[in-house]
Every structure is written in C-alpha cells, then in structure tokens.
Design a protein around this motif. Structure first.
Motif, mmCIF file in Angstrom:
data_model
loop_
_atom_site.group_PDB
_atom_site.id
_atom_site.type_symbol
_atom_site.label_atom_id
_atom_site.label_comp_id
_atom_site.label_asym_id
_atom_site.label_seq_id
_atom_site.Cartn_x
_atom_site.Cartn_y
_atom_site.Cartn_z
ATOM 1 N N GLN A 2 0.839 -1.201 0.000
ATOM 2 C CA GLN A 2 0.000 0.000 0.000
ATOM 3 C C GLN A 2 0.872 1.249 0.000
ATOM 4 N N PRO A 3 0.554 2.260 -0.829
ATOM 5 C CA PRO A 3 1.346 3.483 -0.829
ATOM 6 C C PRO A 3 1.221 4.232 0.497
ATOM 7 N N SER A 4 2.233 4.997 0.797
ATOM 8 C CA SER A 4 2.275 5.732 2.059
ATOM 9 C C SER A 4 1.216 6.822 2.085
ATOM 10 N N LEU A 73 9.040 11.731 0.175
ATOM 11 C CA LEU A 73 8.761 13.135 -0.114
ATOM 12 C C LEU A 73 9.089 13.460 -1.569
ATOM 13 N N SER A 74 10.244 13.026 -2.016
ATOM 14 C CA SER A 74 10.660 13.289 -3.390
ATOM 15 C C SER A 74 9.731 12.600 -4.390
ATOM 16 N N ASN A 75 9.385 11.352 -4.133
ATOM 17 C CA ASN A 75 8.474 10.631 -5.034
ATOM 18 C C ASN A 75 7.079 11.243 -5.025
ATOM 19 N N GLY A 76 6.621 11.683 -3.869
ATOM 20 C CA GLY A 76 5.301 12.306 -3.780
ATOM 21 C C GLY A 76 5.234 13.630 -4.523
ATOM 22 N N ALA A 148 13.644 19.621 -3.855
ATOM 23 C CA ALA A 148 13.841 20.328 -5.119
ATOM 24 C C ALA A 148 12.863 19.806 -6.164
ATOM 25 N N ALA A 149 12.475 20.689 -7.046
ATOM 26 C CA ALA A 149 11.566 20.295 -8.127
ATOM 27 C C ALA A 149 12.266 19.280 -9.022
ATOM 28 N N PRO A 150 11.521 18.310 -9.546
ATOM 29 C CA PRO A 150 12.144 17.308 -10.410
ATOM 30 C C PRO A 150 12.717 17.951 -11.665
ATOM 31 N N LYS A 151 13.894 17.514 -12.031
ATOM 32 C CA LYS A 151 14.568 18.054 -13.218
ATOM 33 C C LYS A 151 14.020 17.391 -14.473
ATOM 34 N N ASP A 152 14.105 18.117 -15.565
ATOM 35 C CA ASP A 152 13.703 17.576 -16.848
ATOM 36 C C ASP A 152 14.716 16.510 -17.254
#
Length: 172
Positions: A2-4, A73-76, A148-152
């Motif tokens: 189950q996802p967090s 946090l980063s994946n979310g 940080a925002a995900p990079k392209d």
C-alpha cells in the motif's frame, strides 16, 4: 504494498528526526564514559563492543528513517500526490534561506570550531561535536535536495543539429 499516506509535513519531520537520531549515536560515547567513570564498567572489550553496537543501531536506524522519508517526499512531489495546500510547508521550508541554505553551512562551521576546540592540546577529546554537527548538516542538505523540483530528463546540450566540424588545415 500500500502506498504511504504520510503528508509532506510529517515526512519533513521524520527526516529531521532521523537525522537527530543518527547524530545522537555519537552521544553513546559520552554515556559510556560516564557509566565507566562511576565504576560500572566491565571488560574494555565488552564496553567497546557494546558502544559499537549501540552506535550502529542509532546510525543505521536514523539514516534509514531519514532516507525513507526523503524518498517518499521526493516521489510524492514528482508524482503530484499532494495538493498545493499540503505542499505549502514544503515550499516554505525549501524557500527559507535560513533553514535550507544557511543552517547546513552554519552547522558545518560550528562542527569545525568544535573539532578544533575538542582536539586542542588541553582537551584531547574524540571530536563528538564535529560528528554531531556533520550528520545534522548532511541531513538538512539531503532534505533540501529531496524538496527540489524534479529536473527535466532531457539533456540541455543538443549536438545533433550542429554541423560536423571541418577544417581545411587538418593533416598539415
């Protein structure tokens, strides 16, 4: 699996808590020294092994908690799991110059100063303060990276459209 269901504020708190737990591993040395000074010490080898096991438990547990919460946090953030209202604290933390940028550097400077004081000629300590500050600083920097925002994924350097290199002076 189950996802967090953890929200971003809780994940930031867990990341900071993990760094504090990992940094507290070095306080085991102080507790062991005071325990030994009160006459409760056993053999030297047993004390060293007990300290090592306790330190590794705190380090690994704290780092795991911190790493897991930063990954969540980063994946979310990358998958847009949360609303903008839920991400308000994340943006406030990452845009705060003091928490996100100055605090890790200040902790490193404090750690170096503590190292110089602790290892000076009259103290001969084990530089516990430096390692505590170093781990806390590392935790804050890793948390800042996960916010940080995900990079392209595309490269910023495009050489496919450029003409091949030619020179009339080659081979001379």
């Amino acid at each position: 699996m189950q996802p967090s269901k953890a929200n971003p504020a809780r994940l930031i708190g867990l990341s900071i808590l993990g760094s504090v737990i990992a940094a507290s591993a070095f306080l085991v040395i102080l507790v062991a020294e005071s325990f030994r000074d009160r006459g409760h010490g056993g053999s030297l080898g047993g004390i060293i092994i007990a300290n090592l096991i306790a330190m590794l438990a705190f380090l690994c547990g704290g780092w795991y908690l911190s790493f897991w919460s930063q990954q969540e946090l980063s994946n979310g953030i990358a998958s847009d799991r949360w609303t903008e209202e839920q991400l308000r604290l994340v943006h406030a933390f990452s845009e705060s110059r003091i928490l996100a940028k100055v605090a890790p550097i200040a902790l490193l400077v404090l750690g170096i100063i503590l190292y110089l004081i602790e290892t000076s000629g009259w103290h001969h300590s084990s530089s516990i303060g430096f390692w505590v500050c170093f781990i806390l600083s590392h935790g804050l920097m890793a948390l800042n990276r996960s916010l940080a925002a995900p990079k392209d994924s595309q490269s910023t350097l495009w050489l496919e459209t450029s003409a091949p290199l030619r020179s009339e002076h080659w081979g001379e």
